[in-house]
Design a protein around this motif. Structure first.
Motif, PDB file in Angstrom:
ATOM      1  N   PHE A 112      12.554  -5.450   0.517  1.00 44.60           N
ATOM      2  CA  PHE A 112      12.215  -4.832   1.788  1.00 44.60           C
ATOM      3  C   PHE A 112      10.835  -4.171   1.749  1.00 44.60           C
ATOM      4  CE2 PHE A 112      12.151  -0.920   4.318  1.00 44.60           C
ATOM      5  CZ  PHE A 112      12.215  -1.474   5.586  1.00 44.60           C
ATOM      6  N   PHE A 113      10.506  -3.535   0.639  1.00 43.68           N
ATOM      7  CA  PHE A 113       9.241  -2.811   0.562  1.00 43.68           C
ATOM      8  C   PHE A 113       8.038  -3.754   0.529  1.00 43.68           C
ATOM      9  CE2 PHE A 113      12.001   0.661  -1.017  1.00 43.68           C
ATOM     10  CZ  PHE A 113      11.640   1.616  -0.086  1.00 43.68           C
ATOM     11  N   ILE A 114       8.197  -4.922  -0.046  1.00 52.43           N
ATOM     12  CA  ILE A 114       7.097  -5.892  -0.030  1.00 52.43           C
ATOM     13  C   ILE A 114       6.850  -6.375   1.393  1.00 52.43           C
ATOM     14  CG2 ILE A 114       6.480  -8.250  -0.707  1.00 52.43           C
ATOM     15  CD1 ILE A 114       7.534  -7.612  -3.477  1.00 52.43           C
ATOM     16  N   ALA A 115       7.919  -6.663   2.104  1.00 52.76           N
ATOM     17  CA  ALA A 115       7.773  -7.066   3.508  1.00 52.76           C
ATOM     18  C   ALA A 115       7.166  -5.937   4.334  1.00 52.76           C
ATOM     19  CB  ALA A 115       9.126  -7.475   4.081  1.00 52.76           C
ATOM     20  N   ALA A 116       7.588  -4.708   4.065  1.00 50.98           N
ATOM     21  CA  ALA A 116       7.036  -3.565   4.794  1.00 50.98           C
ATOM     22  C   ALA A 116       5.556  -3.377   4.470  1.00 50.98           C
ATOM     23  CB  ALA A 116       7.816  -2.301   4.442  1.00 50.98           C
ATOM     24  N   TRP A 171       3.693  -5.915   6.532  1.00 55.11           N
ATOM     25  CA  TRP A 171       3.706  -5.506   7.935  1.00 55.11           C
ATOM     26  C   TRP A 171       2.752  -4.339   8.178  1.00 55.11           C
ATOM     27  CZ3 TRP A 171       5.005  -8.013  12.048  1.00 55.11           C
ATOM     28  CH2 TRP A 171       5.958  -9.014  11.974  1.00 55.11           C
ATOM     29  N   ALA A 172       2.651  -3.434   7.208  1.00 57.94           N
ATOM     30  CA  ALA A 172       1.706  -2.322   7.343  1.00 57.94           C
ATOM     31  C   ALA A 172       0.272  -2.838   7.375  1.00 57.94           C
ATOM     32  CB  ALA A 172       1.884  -1.332   6.180  1.00 57.94           C
ATOM     33  N   TYR A 229      -7.015   3.031   8.264  1.00 61.92           N
ATOM     34  CA  TYR A 229      -7.181   3.343   6.846  1.00 61.92           C
ATOM     35  C   TYR A 229      -5.853   3.747   6.203  1.00 61.92           C
ATOM     36  CZ  TYR A 229     -12.232   2.920   6.617  1.00 61.92           C
ATOM     37  OH  TYR A 229     -13.507   2.418   6.596  1.00 61.92           O
ATOM     38  N   CYS A 230      -5.030   4.500   6.906  1.00 63.54           N
ATOM     39  CA  CYS A 230      -3.725   4.898   6.364  1.00 63.54           C
ATOM     40  C   CYS A 230      -2.817   3.693   6.153  1.00 63.54           C
ATOM     41  CB  CYS A 230      -3.061   5.908   7.292  1.00 63.54           C
ATOM     42  SG  CYS A 230      -3.867   7.513   7.299  1.00 63.54           S
ATOM     43  N   LEU A 231      -2.804   2.778   7.102  1.00 66.23           N
ATOM     44  CA  LEU A 231      -1.972   1.588   6.961  1.00 66.23           C
ATOM     45  C   LEU A 231      -2.498   0.656   5.873  1.00 66.23           C
ATOM     46  CD1 LEU A 231      -1.245   0.938  10.720  1.00 66.23           C
ATOM     47  CD2 LEU A 231       0.436   1.545   8.971  1.00 66.23           C
ATOM     48  N   PRO A 262      -0.357  -1.758  -0.237  1.00 65.94           N
ATOM     49  CA  PRO A 262      -0.100  -1.889  -1.686  1.00 65.94           C
ATOM     50  C   PRO A 262       0.868  -0.824  -2.204  1.00 65.94           C
ATOM     51  CG  PRO A 262      -2.443  -1.947  -1.239  1.00 65.94           C
ATOM     52  CD  PRO A 262      -1.771  -1.606   0.043  1.00 65.94           C
ATOM     53  N   PHE A 263       0.820   0.368  -1.635  1.00 65.50           N
ATOM     54  CA  PHE A 263       1.732   1.426  -2.078  1.00 65.50           C
ATOM     55  C   PHE A 263       3.186   1.037  -1.850  1.00 65.50           C
ATOM     56  CE2 PHE A 263       4.049   5.413  -1.268  1.00 65.50           C
ATOM     57  CZ  PHE A 263       3.875   6.023  -2.509  1.00 65.50           C
ATOM     58  N   LEU A 264       3.472   0.468  -0.696  1.00 59.25           N
ATOM     59  CA  LEU A 264       4.841   0.031  -0.421  1.00 59.25           C
ATOM     60  C   LEU A 264       5.239  -1.147  -1.308  1.00 59.25           C
ATOM     61  CD1 LEU A 264       4.859   0.263   3.475  1.00 59.25           C
ATOM     62  CD2 LEU A 264       6.254   1.608   1.891  1.00 59.25           C
ATOM     63  N   ALA A 265       4.322  -2.043  -1.597  1.00 55.51           N
ATOM     64  CA  ALA A 265       4.640  -3.185  -2.459  1.00 55.51           C
ATOM     65  C   ALA A 265       4.933  -2.738  -3.881  1.00 55.51           C
ATOM     66  CB  ALA A 265       3.488  -4.190  -2.438  1.00 55.51           C
ATOM     67  N   VAL A 266       4.258  -1.702  -4.348  1.00 56.05           N
ATOM     68  CA  VAL A 266       4.512  -1.200  -5.698  1.00 56.05           C
ATOM     69  C   VAL A 266       5.904  -0.561  -5.783  1.00 56.05           C
ATOM     70  CG1 VAL A 266       3.787   0.626  -7.303  1.00 56.05           C
ATOM     71  CG2 VAL A 266       2.113  -0.907  -6.362  1.00 56.05           C
ATOM     72  N   MET A 267       6.361  -0.007  -4.675  1.00 62.70           N
ATOM     73  CA  MET A 267       7.671   0.653  -4.683  1.00 62.70           C
ATOM     74  C   MET A 267       8.833  -0.322  -4.843  1.00 62.70           C
ATOM     75  SD  MET A 267       7.100   3.606  -1.804  1.00 62.70           S
ATOM     76  CE  MET A 267       8.830   3.892  -1.650  1.00 62.70           C
ATOM     77  N   ASP A 268       8.589  -1.611  -4.607  1.00 61.62           N
ATOM     78  CA  ASP A 268       9.667  -2.591  -4.708  1.00 61.62           C
ATOM     79  C   ASP A 268       9.982  -2.917  -6.143  1.00 61.62           C
ATOM     80  OD1 ASP A 268      11.609  -4.321  -3.966  1.00 61.62           O
ATOM     81  OD2 ASP A 268      10.264  -5.981  -3.588  1.00 61.62           O
TER      82      ASP A 268
END
Length: 95
Positions: A50-54, A57-58, A82-84, A89-95
């Motif tokens: 889910f986090f990679i997909a998110a 999407w970000a 800039y925030c998105l 990458p931050f969300l992808a690392v969380m997966d």
């Protein structure tokens, strides 16, 4: 007596140049997110979560905000871009 209005914010040209730089940042973050995803696929279970997909999407939402900031220069759009971009990458690392 005439008074001239004072402006404290950045000019539209400055916002457009900052948004253009943000699009380059988004491209770099897209490459980084892709690398993180491939590393996770090889070393992990082989499927994206889910986090990679998110994260992707970000990045898509950041690109939309960046193009909108190029058309209608607003400080909030540039900040969102800039925030998105950093969130991808931050969300992808969380997966």
């Amino acid at each position: 007596m005439t008074t001239t209005p004072t402006t404290y914010g950045p000019s539209p040209l400055t916002l457009r140049l900052t948004a253009a730089g943000g699009l380059l940042l988004l491209l770099a973050c897209l490459v980084l997110t892709g690398m993180i995803t491939l590393r996770d696929a090889v070393e992990g279970d082989g499927s994206g979560g889910f986090f990679i997909a998110a994260g992707f999407w970000a990045l898509a939402a950041g690109a939309t905000a960046g193009v909108a900031a190029l058309i209608v220069p607003r400080r909030g759009l540039v900040i969102a871009q800039y925030c998105l971009a950093i969130a991808g990458p931050f969300l992808a690392v969380m997966d």
